[in-house]
Design an enzyme around this catalytic site. Structure first.
Site, PDB file in Angstrom:
ATOM      1  N   LYS A 137       0.838  -1.212   0.000  1.00  0.00           N
ATOM      2  CA  LYS A 137       0.000   0.000   0.000  1.00  0.00           C
ATOM      3  C   LYS A 137       0.866   1.252   0.000  1.00  0.00           C
ATOM      4  CE  LYS A 137      -3.413   2.606   2.659  1.00  0.00           C
ATOM      5  NZ  LYS A 137      -4.444   2.596   3.728  1.00  0.00           N
ATOM      6  N   HIS A 280      -8.456 -29.249 -35.266  1.00  0.00           N
ATOM      7  CA  HIS A 280      -9.639 -28.480 -34.872  1.00  0.00           C
ATOM      8  C   HIS A 280     -10.344 -29.106 -33.664  1.00  0.00           C
ATOM      9  CE1 HIS A 280      -9.126 -25.830 -38.247  1.00  0.00           C
ATOM     10  NE2 HIS A 280      -9.158 -26.843 -39.092  1.00  0.00           N
TER      11      HIS A 280
END
Length: 517
Positions: A137, A280
């Site tokens: 922080k 695929h």
């Protein structure tokens, strides 16, 4: 940021600690430490002040409380750019801390080791995350490092900044620190949620916390106009079990989708060599045999045209003979648990071919598959468990022969990784025709038969779900299929059984469906 004058070091993982301390001490930075870290520093000859000396309060509760004190947290949280914060520190006789180096108790590793519940609970770090969050922080005044891999960057930054750490790096380190505590909390929350779940009815957790880290920045997604990236779950083995790419250009989004499907498919054959050729996201050929080469040749024979530009996976080492066989086919990716030196030399000239080494697929018991939809995710357990053949039933007058049973079991495994509606026609050693992704089952039957380039007489077929009508069964019988395996469960099961009896087919019913959408 002011120059670093005091650093607090408290690390479970001591990797690189001595070199870090040497670099900090050489700049005259005072070291503060706790417990095992303090002992390691003093044993290495460094002067270090204990946290208890800073706080004037002893470590208590077996070390659970040592850094949770205003003398520590005020030193981390005071914004040196604010006069009132600086004044408060002076009033309280608290010295600021400009650098925090912390790594956390190994909660996830302890859990994975099978340790008892009490030992796991003790590995829930409290003081470490609290300090990390405080320093993160206040990254305008404090640098925080949570990963030993960042120690060299930290020392280099101190050298470059003449004792200070530039703001861009502090921001980067703070972001990494917050991601670390978020992932840590996620692991603890998931464990507690799993403990509260009721395995008897296979419930998934009420909340599912994810922490993902970008592993690959893909050139694009399924199509060139779609931005894409590949993420790994933090703390996990990594994509495809933690694969290693030995050669070839960068992997695409579609490459990884197909490699994942192919790797999972061949894992269904642990007791023999198997090769899956995927295109695929559907297999266009699967073979098994005494060697990877034999399995590959059988897989390729199913549909050599569709195999062009495919992904090839095997559950055995790729040796020189298989590599030479691959030379005649354009392949995008080869993925295997091992690739021999001879094979690598044989394939080295194909610069675009990606060679991947990945461990065999083996999902953890608590594994969850996710699929994104608009606004959320679908979650399920993997469809990975083998179906017990002893539970299969035969409703027809004719029972399958031993040869047919072997072929049916093979086709049934392959069907699991074919897009629904799925029909797999096969013999004992290879697929013969595959019908995938059709909207009606009878069309999948027609497609599987139409794709066949090997003899159909005496083959068997697998259907991932029940036959809703007899028409699909008739298409298969007309082509020479002699036995069929499916889950059953249709209101017309009796009609399908009667059709099988009429056509002389043997029918195996598994009782378990394997849709794959």
């Amino acid at each position: 940021m002011p120059a670093v004058r005091r650093a607090l070091l408290s690390v479970y993982d001591k990797t690189g600690l001595v070199d870090l301390a040497r670099g900090l001490a050489s700049r005259g930075i005072a070291l503060i430490s706790t417990g095992g870290t303090l002992a390691a520093l003093r044993a290495a000859g460094f002067e270090a002040q204990s946290v208890s000396e800073v706080t004037g309060f002893p470590e208590i509760l077996d070390g659970r409380v040592k850094t949770l004190h205003p003398a520590i947290h005020a030193g981390l949280l005071a914004d040196r750019r604010r006069d009132d914060h600086v004044a408060t520190l002076a009033e309280q006789s608290i010295a600021p801390i400009e650098l925090l180096v912390v790594n956390l108790y190994p909660f996830a590793a302890t859990l994975a080791s099978g340790a008892g519940r009490e030992e796991v609970v003790e590995m829930i770090d409290i003081g470490g995350p609290a300090m990390v969050r405080a320093a993160s922080k206040n990254h305008g005044s404090v640098a925080v490092v949570v990963d030993p891999a960042d120690y060299p960057r930290l020392l280099a930054a101190l050298e470059e900044g003449d004792g200070s750490i530039a703001e861009p790096l502090r921001r980067e380190l703070a972001a990494k620190a917050f991601a670390t505590t978020a992932g840590y909390d996620r692991d603890v929350a998931r464990w507690l949620a799993d403990e509260n779940a009721r395995p008897a009815n296979a419930e998934l957790p009420a909340t599912l916390a994810l922490r993902l880290e970008r592993e690959i920045a893909a050139r694009y997604g399924e199509n060139p106009h779609q931005p894409a990236a590949i993420y790994r779950e933090s703390g996990g083995a990594g994509v495809l079990g933690g694969f290693v790419q030995l050669q070839g250009k960068e992997l695409s989004y579609n490459n990884l989708l197909d490699a994942d499907a192919a790797r999972k498919l061949v894992a269904l054959f642990p007791d023999e060599a198997a090769v899956g050729i995927v295109k695929h996201n559907n297999p266009c050929g699967v073979g098994r045999g005494s060697s990877a080469l034999a399995a590959y040749e059988r897989a390729l024979a199913c549909d050599p045209v569709s195999a062009f530009g495919s992904i090839v996976a095997t559950n055995r080492e790729v040796d020189g003979s298989m590599a030479r066989a691959l030379a005649d086919l354009f392949v995008e990716v080869v993925i295997a648990p091992a690739i021999s030196a001879e094979a690598r030399a044989t394939l080295a000239g194909r610069k675009n071919l990606r060679l991947l080494v990945a461990p065999p697929y083996c999902p953890a018991a608590e594994a969850i598959e996710l699929r994104g939809i608009d606004g959320g995710f679908l979650a399920q357990r993997p469809d990975a468990a083998l179906d017990p053949a002893e539970e299969w039933t035969v409703p027809t007058r004719r029972h399958p022969t031993e040869v047919e049973r072997e072929a049916l079991a093979f086709a049934w495994k392959v069907a699991r990784y074919v897009k629904s509606n799925a029909i797999v026609v096969a013999n004992r050693e290879q697929t013969v025709g595959i019908g995938a992704g059709q909207m009606s089952r009878v069309d999948s039957c027609r497609l599987a038969i139409g794709k066949a380039q090997l003899p159909l007489a005496g083959t068997v077929a697998a259907s991932d779900a029940f036959f809703p009508f007899r028409d699909g069964l008739d298409v298969l019988a007309d082509a020479g299929v002699t036995a069929v395996i499916h889950p059953g469960g249709s209101v017309r099961d009796a009609e399908v059984v009667a059709a099988a009896d009429e056509r002389g087919l043997a029918l195996l019913v598994t009782g378990r469906r394997h849709f794959r959408h």
